[in-house]
Design a protein around this motif. Structure first.
Motif, PDB file in Angstrom:
ATOM      1  N   CYS A  48      10.162  95.857  12.044  1.00 59.64           N
ATOM      2  CA  CYS A  48       9.438  94.789  11.726  1.00 59.64           C
ATOM      3  C   CYS A  48      10.650  93.694  11.638  1.00 59.64           C
ATOM      4  N   ILE A  49       9.959  92.364  11.825  1.00 52.66           N
ATOM      5  CA  ILE A  49      10.786  91.342  11.886  1.00 52.66           C
ATOM      6  C   ILE A  49      10.174  90.217  11.011  1.00 52.66           C
ATOM      7  N   LEU A  50      10.751  89.969   9.738  1.00 52.36           N
ATOM      8  CA  LEU A  50      10.078  89.100   8.805  1.00 52.36           C
ATOM      9  C   LEU A  50      11.077  87.808   8.706  1.00 52.36           C
ATOM     10  N   GLU A  51      10.277  86.519   8.850  1.00 50.04           N
ATOM     11  CA  GLU A  51      10.991  85.247   8.810  1.00 50.04           C
ATOM     12  C   GLU A  51      10.749  84.550   7.302  1.00 50.04           C
ATOM     13  N   TYR A  52      11.768  84.207   6.814  1.00 46.96           N
ATOM     14  CA  TYR A  52      11.666  83.248   5.329  1.00 46.96           C
ATOM     15  C   TYR A  52      12.369  82.082   5.715  1.00 46.96           C
ATOM     16  N   GLN A  53      11.545  81.066   5.048  1.00 48.09           N
ATOM     17  CA  GLN A  53      12.004  79.623   5.232  1.00 48.09           C
ATOM     18  C   GLN A  53      12.352  79.146   3.879  1.00 48.09           C
ATOM     19  N   ASP A  54      13.624  78.901   3.615  1.00 44.46           N
ATOM     20  CA  ASP A  54      14.026  78.467   2.251  1.00 44.46           C
ATOM     21  C   ASP A  54      13.458  76.838   2.014  1.00 44.46           C
ATOM     22  N   PRO A  55      13.562  76.549   0.526  1.00 40.79           N
ATOM     23  CA  PRO A  55      13.024  75.203   0.209  1.00 40.79           C
ATOM     24  C   PRO A  55      13.701  74.055   1.046  1.00 40.79           C
ATOM     25  N   GLN A  56      15.012  74.455   1.631  1.00 41.65           N
ATOM     26  CA  GLN A  56      15.766  73.392   2.252  1.00 41.65           C
ATOM     27  C   GLN A  56      15.462  73.367   3.617  1.00 41.65           C
ATOM     28  N   GLY A  57      14.514  74.407   4.158  1.00 39.22           N
ATOM     29  CA  GLY A  57      14.135  74.470   5.660  1.00 39.22           C
ATOM     30  C   GLY A  57      14.843  75.348   6.462  1.00 39.22           C
ATOM     31  N   GLY A  58      15.914  76.034   5.814  1.00 44.40           N
ATOM     32  CA  GLY A  58      16.616  77.153   6.459  1.00 44.40           C
ATOM     33  C   GLY A  58      16.006  78.365   6.579  1.00 44.40           C
ATOM     34  N   ILE A  59      16.217  78.763   8.093  1.00 44.99           N
ATOM     35  CA  ILE A  59      15.189  79.945   8.371  1.00 44.99           C
ATOM     36  C   ILE A  59      16.199  81.270   8.328  1.00 44.99           C
ATOM     37  N   LEU A  60      15.660  82.260   7.805  1.00 44.80           N
ATOM     38  CA  LEU A  60      16.249  83.611   7.716  1.00 44.80           C
ATOM     39  C   LEU A  60      15.399  84.639   8.294  1.00 44.80           C
ATOM     40  N   LYS A  61      15.843  85.394   9.199  1.00 47.30           N
ATOM     41  CA  LYS A  61      15.065  86.493   9.708  1.00 47.30           C
ATOM     42  C   LYS A  61      15.558  87.720   9.504  1.00 47.30           C
ATOM     43  N   MET A  62      14.688  88.528   9.044  1.00 48.15           N
ATOM     44  CA  MET A  62      15.146  89.893   8.632  1.00 48.15           C
ATOM     45  C   MET A  62      14.600  91.101   9.638  1.00 48.15           C
ATOM     46  N   TYR A  63      15.432  91.833  10.073  1.00 42.20           N
ATOM     47  CA  TYR A  63      15.220  92.699  10.941  1.00 42.20           C
ATOM     48  C   TYR A  63      15.304  94.014  10.263  1.00 42.20           C
ATOM     49  N   MET A  64      13.801  94.736  10.136  1.00 43.19           N
ATOM     50  CA  MET A  64      14.035  95.916   9.494  1.00 43.19           C
ATOM     51  C   MET A  64      13.571  97.130  10.327  1.00 43.19           C
ATOM     52  N   LEU A  65      13.961  98.325  10.032  1.00 35.78           N
ATOM     53  CA  LEU A  65      13.668  99.665  10.650  1.00 35.78           C
ATOM     54  C   LEU A  65      12.787 100.335   9.576  1.00 35.78           C
ATOM     55  N   PRO A  66      11.834 101.280  10.092  1.00 39.07           N
ATOM     56  CA  PRO A  66      10.823 102.005   9.247  1.00 39.07           C
ATOM     57  C   PRO A  66      11.573 103.323   8.648  1.00 39.07           C
ATOM     58  N   GLY A  67      11.189 103.535   7.501  1.00 37.79           N
ATOM     59  CA  GLY A  67      11.767 104.777   6.757  1.00 37.79           C
ATOM     60  C   GLY A  67      10.556 105.720   6.420  1.00 37.79           C
ATOM     61  N   LYS A  68      10.393 106.201   5.256  1.00 40.91           N
ATOM     62  CA  LYS A  68       9.423 106.734   5.004  1.00 40.91           C
ATOM     63  C   LYS A  68       7.929 106.186   4.937  1.00 40.91           C
ATOM     64  N   VAL A  69       7.029 106.740   5.203  1.00 43.13           N
ATOM     65  CA  VAL A  69       5.525 106.413   4.801  1.00 43.13           C
ATOM     66  C   VAL A  69       5.185 106.471   3.257  1.00 43.13           C
ATOM     67  N   SER A  70       4.672 105.183   2.764  1.00 43.80           N
ATOM     68  CA  SER A  70       4.421 105.324   1.364  1.00 43.80           C
ATOM     69  C   SER A  70       2.957 106.048   1.197  1.00 43.80           C
ATOM     70  N   SER A  71       3.067 106.590  -0.026  1.00 38.57           N
ATOM     71  CA  SER A  71       1.571 107.153  -0.361  1.00 38.57           C
ATOM     72  C   SER A  71       0.811 106.116  -1.165  1.00 38.57           C
ATOM     73  N   LEU A  72      -0.274 106.502  -1.801  1.00 31.27           N
ATOM     74  CA  LEU A  72      -1.168 105.510  -2.306  1.00 31.27           C
ATOM     75  C   LEU A  72      -0.452 104.888  -3.870  1.00 31.27           C
ATOM     76  N   GLU A  73       0.164 105.797  -4.265  1.00 34.56           N
ATOM     77  CA  GLU A  73       0.847 105.517  -5.622  1.00 34.56           C
ATOM     78  C   GLU A  73       2.244 105.034  -5.454  1.00 34.56           C
ATOM     79  N   ASN A  74       2.512 104.215  -6.621  1.00 39.71           N
ATOM     80  CA  ASN A  74       3.742 103.728  -6.805  1.00 39.71           C
ATOM     81  C   ASN A  74       4.814 104.960  -7.160  1.00 39.71           C
ATOM     82  N   LYS A  75       6.126 104.820  -6.647  1.00 39.36           N
ATOM     83  CA  LYS A  75       7.157 105.844  -7.163  1.00 39.36           C
ATOM     84  C   LYS A  75       8.036 105.359  -8.014  1.00 39.36           C
TER      85      LYS A  75
END
Length: 142
Positions: free
Chosen positions: A115-142
């Motif tokens: 998963c690659i998510l991109e965040y733009q801060d209020p000053q216009g700077g862009i941060l990309k986060m590269y993420m790898l999968p872990g466990k599959v989530s259930s329907l409930e919070n842990k």
């Protein structure tokens, strides 16, 4: 004859609406199936340069649950919130439970491998986060 034309027109409209709704729900369901798991930060990118997580961020992760709740760990701090996805804009909005602050993330890539998510801060700077999968989530919070 006039009734036949009206019925045909109404039927076409109903079919179009049904097809549009089905397509939207299918995209929504596919996104939810892919996002609902634990995502661990593997690297980030600023100004075109990619970096590994700093030592205090090596355990950073986000866990998206099927009930649209989210748990994030950032530098050891755990936060809870809710998430929603806008398929038209391809944005993932995370709303913090305590501060009600909204963070809008552009979904650059999402598949089984990462998963690659991109965040733009209020000053216009862009941060990309590269993420790898872990466990599959259930329907409930842990």
């Amino acid at each position: 004859m006039k009734q036949l034309v009206v019925r045909t027109f109404v039927t076409c409209i109903l079919l179009a609406v049904t097809k549009f709704s089905y397509g939207f729900n299918s995209a929504d369901t596919a996104f939810k199936r892919l996002i609902t798991k634990e995502w661990k930060l593997s690297s980030y990118e600023e100004k075109g340069k990619k970096f590994p997580p700093a030592p205090q961020h090596k355990e950073d992760k986000m866990i998206f649950y099927q009930n649209n709740e989210v748990k994030s760990t950032d530098g050891g701090k755990v936060e809870y919130g809710i998430w929603k996805y806008d398929a038209d804009k391809k944005t993932l909005t995370v709303i913090d439970n305590d501060s009600l602050e909204e963070t809008v993330l552009k979904v650059v890539k999402l598949d089984e491998a990462g998963c690659i998510l991109e965040y733009q801060d209020p000053q216009g700077g862009i941060l990309k986060m590269y993420m790898l999968p872990g466990k599959v989530s259930s329907l409930e919070n842990k």
